[in-house]
Scaffold this active site. Structure first.
Site: not given
Ligand SMILES: O=P(O)(O)OP(=O)(O)OP(=O)(O)OC[C@H]1O[C@@H](n2cnc3c(O)ncnc32)[C@H](O)[C@@H]1O
Ligand SMILES: [Mg+2]
Length: 201
Positions: A9, A42, A71, A155-156, A182
């Site tokens: 990552t 990608e 991911d 992030g969120y 998660h």
């Protein structure tokens, strides 16, 4: 011990969480932030699992090491699962957490509280040279807030409310997030396999 794992990552928030989550395993943990010239992989898969495998296998070929890739993303019921696998680039290719949250809040502005259910999802792939790649997953259920709360995480996290703790992910300490996230849940599913993965190394 000479046992090493590379986390595929370039996301600093994830890298920090993995360093903490893997600390109990007695492994040297590196991320792509420590490795020069690592290829950009990608994310062309149709699922979190496919993208995790693409990232893990590409970086394992490059480094000839055991590589774990994550991911992950946010799945919002009222948006038919969006942003999903596009969570990082929801508001544009340049990956901007701030803009992503703005877009999410605006898409949900007419959605009532009880319909704002969502989950974070994480697929982890482990690519092992000369062996088959392993994949596990974990999730964490919550609700999307109307506004940001808290400054931890990434992030969120500021708009993801965790009902059982009555706080957003960004209000939790890193220890709290790392016990319910998660990512933590995916790693719990990997844990029984860890000793076998590294046994021969
Ligand atoms: O691909 P790498 O290099 O790992 O970094 P990335 O940020 O592009 O990672 P993903 O492709 O897996 O996209 C995940 C996105 O989902 C969101 N996300 C994932 N886990 C999160 C978490 O724990 N808290 C908040 N947002 C998260 C966040 O927007 C991430 O950028
Ligand atoms: Mg990515």
């Amino acid at each position: 011990m000479g046992r090493k794992v590379i986390i595929a990552t370039k996301n600093k928030g994830k890298a920090k969480e993995f360093e903490a989550l893997f600390s109990k395993f007695n492994l040297e943990v590196l991320t792509l932030l420590d490795i020069e010239n690592a290829p950009d992989v990608e994310e062309t898969g149709a699922t979190f699992e496919e993208n995790a495998v693409l990232k893990a296998e590409a970086i394992s070929r490059f480094t000839r090491s055991i590589v774990v890739a994550d991911d992950s993303g946010l799945v919002v019921d009222a948006l038919d699962g969006r942003p999903g696998i596009y969570s990082a680039r929801y508001a544009g290719e340049e990956k901007n957490d701030e803009a992503n949250i703005n877009k999410l809040l605006s898409e949900l502005k007419d959605v009532q509280q009880e319909e704002r259910t969502a989950r974070f999802y994480c697929a982890l792939a482990v690519a092992i040279p000369e062996e088959e790649t392993l994949v596990v997953a974990g999730k964490c259920e919550g609700l999307i807030m109307n506004e940001r709360r808290g400054t931890n995480g990434f992030g969120y996290d500021p708009v993801f409310y965790v009902p059982s703790l009555e706080q957003t992910m960004a209000e939790l300490s890193s220890e709290q997030k790392n016990s319910i996230s998660h990512r933590a849940n995916a790693l719990k599913n990997l844990q029984p396999l860890i000793e076998r993965i590294f046994a021969k190394r």
